[in-house]
Design a protein around this motif. Sequence first.
Motif, PDB file in Angstrom:
ATOM      1  N   MET A   1      41.182  73.301  66.636  1.00 25.26           N
ATOM      2  CA  MET A   1      41.674  74.335  67.481  1.00 25.26           C
ATOM      3  C   MET A   1      40.531  74.883  68.320  1.00 25.26           C
ATOM      4  O   MET A   1      39.465  75.178  67.799  1.00 25.26           O
ATOM      5  CB  MET A   1      42.257  75.382  66.574  1.00 25.26           C
ATOM      6  CG  MET A   1      42.919  76.417  67.328  1.00 25.26           C
ATOM      7  SD  MET A   1      44.221  77.014  66.353  1.00 25.26           S
ATOM      8  CE  MET A   1      44.231  78.467  66.042  1.00 25.26           C
ATOM      9  N   ALA A   2      40.820  74.981  69.613  1.00 15.87           N
ATOM     10  CA  ALA A   2      39.776  75.428  70.538  1.00 15.87           C
ATOM     11  C   ALA A   2      39.908  76.929  70.795  1.00 15.87           C
ATOM     12  O   ALA A   2      41.007  77.454  70.989  1.00 15.87           O
ATOM     13  CB  ALA A   2      39.885  74.667  71.840  1.00 15.87           C
ATOM     14  N   TYR A   3      38.790  77.545  70.800  1.00 17.08           N
ATOM     15  CA  TYR A   3      38.758  78.986  71.096  1.00 17.08           C
ATOM     16  C   TYR A   3      38.330  79.201  72.542  1.00 17.08           C
ATOM     17  O   TYR A   3      37.535  78.419  73.074  1.00 17.08           O
ATOM     18  CB  TYR A   3      37.784  79.703  70.164  1.00 17.08           C
ATOM     19  CG  TYR A   3      38.242  79.704  68.731  1.00 17.08           C
ATOM     20  CD1 TYR A   3      39.250  80.562  68.318  1.00 17.08           C
ATOM     21  CD2 TYR A   3      37.671  78.849  67.799  1.00 17.08           C
ATOM     22  CE1 TYR A   3      39.656  80.566  67.000  1.00 17.08           C
ATOM     23  CE2 TYR A   3      38.079  78.849  66.491  1.00 17.08           C
ATOM     24  CZ  TYR A   3      39.077  79.721  66.095  1.00 17.08           C
ATOM     25  OH  TYR A   3      39.484  79.725  64.809  1.00 17.08           O
ATOM     26  N   PRO A   4      38.826  80.291  73.189  1.00 20.15           N
ATOM     27  CA  PRO A   4      38.400  80.549  74.571  1.00 20.15           C
ATOM     28  C   PRO A   4      36.918  80.949  74.595  1.00 20.15           C
ATOM     29  O   PRO A   4      36.370  81.410  73.598  1.00 20.15           O
ATOM     30  CB  PRO A   4      39.295  81.712  75.020  1.00 20.15           C
ATOM     31  CG  PRO A   4      39.760  82.364  73.778  1.00 20.15           C
ATOM     32  CD  PRO A   4      39.760  81.286  72.716  1.00 20.15           C
ATOM     33  N   PRO A   5      36.284  80.738  75.723  1.00 19.57           N
ATOM     34  CA  PRO A   5      34.864  81.109  75.799  1.00 19.57           C
ATOM     35  C   PRO A   5      34.698  82.623  75.593  1.00 19.57           C
ATOM     36  O   PRO A   5      35.611  83.408  75.852  1.00 19.57           O
ATOM     37  CB  PRO A   5      34.458  80.696  77.206  1.00 19.57           C
ATOM     38  CG  PRO A   5      35.719  80.612  77.970  1.00 19.57           C
ATOM     39  CD  PRO A   5      36.799  80.263  76.982  1.00 19.57           C
ATOM     40  N   PRO A   6      33.568  83.034  75.082  1.00 17.22           N
ATOM     41  CA  PRO A   6      33.369  84.469  74.828  1.00 17.22           C
ATOM     42  C   PRO A   6      33.390  85.262  76.129  1.00 17.22           C
ATOM     43  O   PRO A   6      33.016  84.773  77.192  1.00 17.22           O
ATOM     44  CB  PRO A   6      32.007  84.535  74.160  1.00 17.22           C
ATOM     45  CG  PRO A   6      31.310  83.290  74.558  1.00 17.22           C
ATOM     46  CD  PRO A   6      32.394  82.256  74.779  1.00 17.22           C
ATOM     47  N   ALA A   7      33.852  86.499  76.033  1.00 16.30           N
ATOM     48  CA  ALA A   7      33.914  87.371  77.210  1.00 16.30           C
ATOM     49  C   ALA A   7      32.505  87.784  77.616  1.00 16.30           C
ATOM     50  O   ALA A   7      31.580  87.771  76.812  1.00 16.30           O
ATOM     51  CB  ALA A   7      34.759  88.609  76.895  1.00 16.30           C
ATOM     52  N   TYR A   8      32.408  88.151  78.874  1.00 15.56           N
ATOM     53  CA  TYR A   8      31.111  88.626  79.352  1.00 15.56           C
ATOM     54  C   TYR A   8      30.775  89.949  78.680  1.00 15.56           C
ATOM     55  O   TYR A   8      31.648  90.746  78.359  1.00 15.56           O
ATOM     56  CB  TYR A   8      31.120  88.815  80.864  1.00 15.56           C
ATOM     57  CG  TYR A   8      31.223  87.524  81.630  1.00 15.56           C
ATOM     58  CD1 TYR A   8      30.134  86.653  81.679  1.00 15.56           C
ATOM     59  CD2 TYR A   8      32.386  87.168  82.288  1.00 15.56           C
ATOM     60  CE1 TYR A   8      30.229  85.466  82.373  1.00 15.56           C
ATOM     61  CE2 TYR A   8      32.486  85.990  82.983  1.00 15.56           C
ATOM     62  CZ  TYR A   8      31.390  85.145  83.025  1.00 15.56           C
ATOM     63  OH  TYR A   8      31.469  83.968  83.710  1.00 15.56           O
ATOM     64  N   GLY A   9      29.525  90.215  78.519  1.00 13.82           N
ATOM     65  CA  GLY A   9      29.075  91.493  77.948  1.00 13.82           C
ATOM     66  C   GLY A   9      29.201  92.620  78.976  1.00 13.82           C
ATOM     67  O   GLY A   9      29.609  92.409  80.123  1.00 13.82           O
ATOM     68  N   PRO A  10      28.889  93.783  78.588  1.00 18.86           N
ATOM     69  CA  PRO A  10      28.982  94.908  79.528  1.00 18.86           C
ATOM     70  C   PRO A  10      27.985  94.732  80.673  1.00 18.86           C
ATOM     71  O   PRO A  10      26.952  94.079  80.511  1.00 18.86           O
ATOM     72  CB  PRO A  10      28.629  96.120  78.664  1.00 18.86           C
ATOM     73  CG  PRO A  10      27.840  95.577  77.537  1.00 18.86           C
ATOM     74  CD  PRO A  10      28.363  94.182  77.313  1.00 18.86           C
ATOM     75  N   PRO A  11      28.285  95.280  81.840  1.00 20.43           N
ATOM     76  CA  PRO A  11      27.369  95.123  82.979  1.00 20.43           C
ATOM     77  C   PRO A  11      26.059  95.858  82.689  1.00 20.43           C
ATOM     78  O   PRO A  11      26.026  96.825  81.931  1.00 20.43           O
ATOM     79  CB  PRO A  11      28.122  95.776  84.146  1.00 20.43           C
ATOM     80  CG  PRO A  11      29.080  96.705  83.505  1.00 20.43           C
ATOM     81  CD  PRO A  11      29.439  96.097  82.184  1.00 20.43           C
ATOM     82  N   PRO A  12      24.996  95.363  83.250  1.00 20.00           N
ATOM     83  CA  PRO A  12      23.713  96.038  83.014  1.00 20.00           C
ATOM     84  C   PRO A  12      23.763  97.460  83.579  1.00 20.00           C
ATOM     85  O   PRO A  12      24.458  97.747  84.556  1.00 20.00           O
ATOM     86  CB  PRO A  12      22.697  95.175  83.763  1.00 20.00           C
ATOM     87  CG  PRO A  12      23.489  94.407  84.742  1.00 20.00           C
ATOM     88  CD  PRO A  12      24.864  94.245  84.158  1.00 20.00           C
TER      89      PRO A  12
END
Length: 116
Positions: A1-12
């Motif tokens: 089972m494939a997981y979606p790529p991780p979300a981006y972190g908070p903006p700097p």
Amino acid sequence: MAYPPPAYGPPPGQQPYGAAPQNGFGLTSMILGIISIPISCCWYISGVVGIIGLIFGFLGKKKADAGLANNRGIAIAGIVTSVVGLALAILFMILAVALRDFDVQEWVRQQQEQAA
């Protein structure tokens, strides 16, 4: 089972801004100076407004010279308009004192008698 790529972190975080310019004195000076000109026929009010505008103008110019404000031109315009309003108030005060006993109706009557 494939997981979606991780979300981006908070903006700097943004760089903190410098302190806001303190333009209140210069702006108040210009407003009071402009007001003092048309009300100069009421010299007792215009004189007070002109003096207060002049004080605020010098305080605003001092803040602009110190780098705390960025409206040096507006402070100078406030000083100039306050001086003009104050000068007109003094002129109207002199005229009010000089013409205190002047009666227009009596003067018109004398002119009509001289013409007849």
